[in-house]
Design an enzyme around this catalytic site. Structure first.
Site, mmCIF file in Angstrom:
data_model
loop_
_atom_site.group_PDB
_atom_site.id
_atom_site.type_symbol
_atom_site.label_atom_id
_atom_site.label_comp_id
_atom_site.label_asym_id
_atom_site.label_seq_id
_atom_site.Cartn_x
_atom_site.Cartn_y
_atom_site.Cartn_z
ATOM 1 N N HIS A 1 88.868 -3.077 108.191
ATOM 2 C CA HIS A 1 90.272 -2.759 108.448
ATOM 3 C C HIS A 1 90.495 -3.038 109.935
ATOM 4 O O HIS A 1 89.565 -2.848 110.739
ATOM 5 C CB HIS A 1 90.561 -1.275 108.245
ATOM 6 N N ASP B 1 88.992 -0.290 111.937
ATOM 7 C CA ASP B 1 87.532 -0.087 111.951
ATOM 8 C C ASP B 1 86.957 -0.854 113.130
ATOM 9 O O ASP B 1 85.981 -0.435 113.745
ATOM 10 C CB ASP B 1 86.823 -0.671 110.719
ATOM 11 N N MET C 1 86.423 -11.002 104.165
ATOM 12 C CA MET C 1 87.656 -10.282 103.816
ATOM 13 C C MET C 1 88.060 -9.356 104.959
ATOM 14 O O MET C 1 87.210 -8.820 105.661
ATOM 15 C CB MET C 1 87.404 -9.464 102.536
ATOM 16 N N GLU D 1 94.923 -4.268 95.551
ATOM 17 C CA GLU D 1 93.983 -3.286 95.009
ATOM 18 C C GLU D 1 94.740 -2.058 94.505
ATOM 19 O O GLU D 1 95.408 -1.372 95.272
ATOM 20 C CB GLU D 1 92.989 -2.886 96.112
ATOM 21 N N LYS E 1 95.092 1.757 92.683
ATOM 22 C CA LYS E 1 94.415 3.051 92.560
ATOM 23 C C LYS E 1 95.446 4.045 92.026
ATOM 24 O O LYS E 1 96.589 4.032 92.485
ATOM 25 C CB LYS E 1 93.880 3.492 93.932
ATOM 26 N N GLU F 1 88.792 -2.232 91.617
ATOM 27 C CA GLU F 1 87.678 -1.377 92.034
ATOM 28 C C GLU F 1 87.218 -0.507 90.864
ATOM 29 O O GLU F 1 88.027 0.152 90.213
ATOM 30 C CB GLU F 1 88.095 -0.489 93.214
ATOM 31 N N HIS G 1 88.414 3.160 90.812
ATOM 32 C CA HIS G 1 89.849 3.386 90.624
ATOM 33 C C HIS G 1 90.235 3.311 89.149
ATOM 34 O O HIS G 1 91.043 4.111 88.676
ATOM 35 C CB HIS G 1 90.653 2.384 91.441
ATOM 36 N N ASP H 1 85.775 -4.741 94.205
ATOM 37 C CA ASP H 1 85.183 -3.585 94.888
ATOM 38 C C ASP H 1 84.257 -2.867 93.912
ATOM 39 O O ASP H 1 84.702 -2.266 92.924
ATOM 40 C CB ASP H 1 86.279 -2.618 95.366
ATOM 41 N N ASP I 1 87.931 10.840 94.177
ATOM 42 C CA ASP I 1 87.355 9.525 94.451
ATOM 43 C C ASP I 1 85.953 9.682 95.063
ATOM 44 O O ASP I 1 85.816 10.144 96.185
ATOM 45 C CB ASP I 1 88.302 8.825 95.430
ATOM 46 N N ASP J 1 83.258 7.262 95.232
ATOM 47 C CA ASP J 1 82.641 6.136 95.951
ATOM 48 C C ASP J 1 81.116 6.132 95.849
ATOM 49 O O ASP J 1 80.410 5.962 96.847
ATOM 50 C CB ASP J 1 83.049 6.152 97.439
ATOM 51 N N ASP K 1 82.283 -1.146 97.842
ATOM 52 C CA ASP K 1 83.196 -0.220 98.517
ATOM 53 C C ASP K 1 82.776 1.205 98.147
ATOM 54 O O ASP K 1 83.397 1.857 97.316
ATOM 55 C CB ASP K 1 84.644 -0.494 98.098
#
Ligand code: GCO
Ligand code: MN
Ligand code: MN
Length: 388
Positions: A55, A58, A89, A182, A184, A218, A221, A246, A256, A258, A288
């Site tokens: 991102h 980040d 990406m 994406e 969710k 993902e 999701h 993802d 969520d 992950d 992800d």
């Protein structure tokens, strides 16, 4: 048997936010000290990843000065060169800053919508600067807690207007870039617009440049939505829209999580990997996911290695499935064509319609046939568990 070592051709990637997660959750603070983007690239190089995604924030904190930005980029570029990692990406953080508390592109406040456009254009420039070819849009704050607050139709129109704007922006700048949306269903908002990959696929067809836009489904999701992930991935693939993926894992009906890829629903993960390998999916395989909050950075490496190892083990299992004589014999039998009926399928004609209407079907003999799916499913379980 291969060695299960990740290779560049597998295109295994991680986001800076994945291995860089310090383990904060709604109930507790950080359990790991933060690492710089460059340090995370070295960590990913050590475990054998192919690429790193980010991102905007980040890489460059939202309040960084121009001098700080240049210094971070320099270190990051050096780490990429030292490790050979690429940036396939990039994406925008449109959820962390308080300004996005009621959405970004779908906010009721025009200043917020304009800021979201500005932030995304700058983030696209940053992604392209580091070579990204896919740009992901995840609208985590594009939703509501109360539907008294905004029109769901306006939200769709605002999302569309934003995507059309960015397509023209990329064309205007001659960027070699595709967009991947994406979905969710919820979290962080109570409900998020375009909640599943299927919704996204329908939305894409309403855009001015649908050819530039695909999806980034993902695992977690779609499992949160209680649906079969591989089926959604297959639909996206068949439509030519599977631009990115993802990978992680998730118990349905929970927050969520992950989880490490394949750590929860190994059978669903097997069908997914088999699908991707059978069709020859060639875009990045992005994990992800996050390491458990119990881990230090050695545990983070265990987590990252585990994601890739499980993928490669399931890839081997998919090859075994395709070569297994018992499994293939059943598949051949249950997929057999009927030469008398085959010519009647396909494009409509009045003759075919009449011919189909004239057939007398022996419904009981057709339905009395056992399909051997129990045996087939158990053979699959035996194979996944290593007993074949
Ligand atoms: C989540 C999302 C994010 C996005 C990322 C890229 O549930 O938090 O999956 O991790 O994938 O923001 O846009
Ligand atoms: Mn997620
Ligand atoms: Mn994601």
């Amino acid at each position: 048997m291969t060695t299960l070592l990740p290779k560049p051709e597998h295109k295994f990637t991680f986001g800076l936010w994945t291995v860089g997660s310090v383990g904060r959750d709604p109930f507790g603070s950080a359990v790991r000290d933060p690492k710089t983007p460059a340090e995370l690239v070295y960590l990913l190089g050590e475990v054998g990843a192919y690429g790193v995604n980010f991102h905007d924030n980040d890489l460059i904190p939202i309040d960084a000065t121009p001098a700080e930005e240049e210094a971070i980029k320099k270190d990051f570029r050096k780490a990429l060169a030292d490790t050979g990692l690429v940036v396939p990406m990039a994406t925008t953080n449109l959820f962390g800053d308080p300004i996005f508390k009621d959405g970004a592109f779908t906010s009721n406040d025009p200043k917020v919508r304009a800021y979201a456009l500005q932030k995304t254009m700058r983030a696209i420039d940053l992604g392209v600067e580091f070579g990204a070819k896919v740009y992901v849009f995840w609208g985590g704050r594009e939703g509501t807690e109360t539907d008294s607050s905004k029109s769901a139709v306006d939200a769709i129109k605002r999302n569309r207007e934003a995507m059309n704007f960015f397509c023209e922006y990329a064309i205007d700048h001659q960027y070699d870039l595709k967009f991947a949306l994406e979905a969710k269903p919820n979290e962080p908002r109570g409900d998020i617009y375009n909640p599943t990959t299927g919704h996204m696929l329908a939305f894409i067809e309403t855009l001015d440049h649908p050819e530039m836009v695909g999806v980034n489904p993902e695992v977690a999701h779609e499992h949160m939505a209680g649906i079969n992930f591989m089926h959604g991935v297959a639909q996206a693939w068949e439509a030519g829209k599977l631009f990115h993926i993802d990978l992680n894992d998730q118990y349905p009906g929970r927050y969520d999580q992950d989880l490490r890829f394949g750590s929860r629903d190994i059978k669903a993960a097997f069908y997914l990997v088999k699908f991707l390998e059978d069709v020859g999916y060639d875009a990045p395989r992005h994990f992800d996911a996050h390491a458990f909050r119990t881990e230090d950075y050695e545990g983070v490496k265990d987590f990252a290695r585990g994601c890739m190892r499980t993928y490669l083990m399931l890839k081997e299992k998919a090859q075994l499935f395709n070569a297994d004589p018992d499994i293939q014999a059943i598949l051949t039998e249950i997929n057999a064509e009927d030469p008398a009926i085959a010519p009647l399928f396909g494009k409509y004609s009045a003759e075919k319609a009449n011919a189909i209407k004239a057939i007398t079907f022996d419904r009981s003999s057709i339905s009395n046939r056992g399909l051997k799916y129990e045996r087939l499913d158990q053979l699959t379980i035996d194979l996944i568990l290593g007993y074949r």
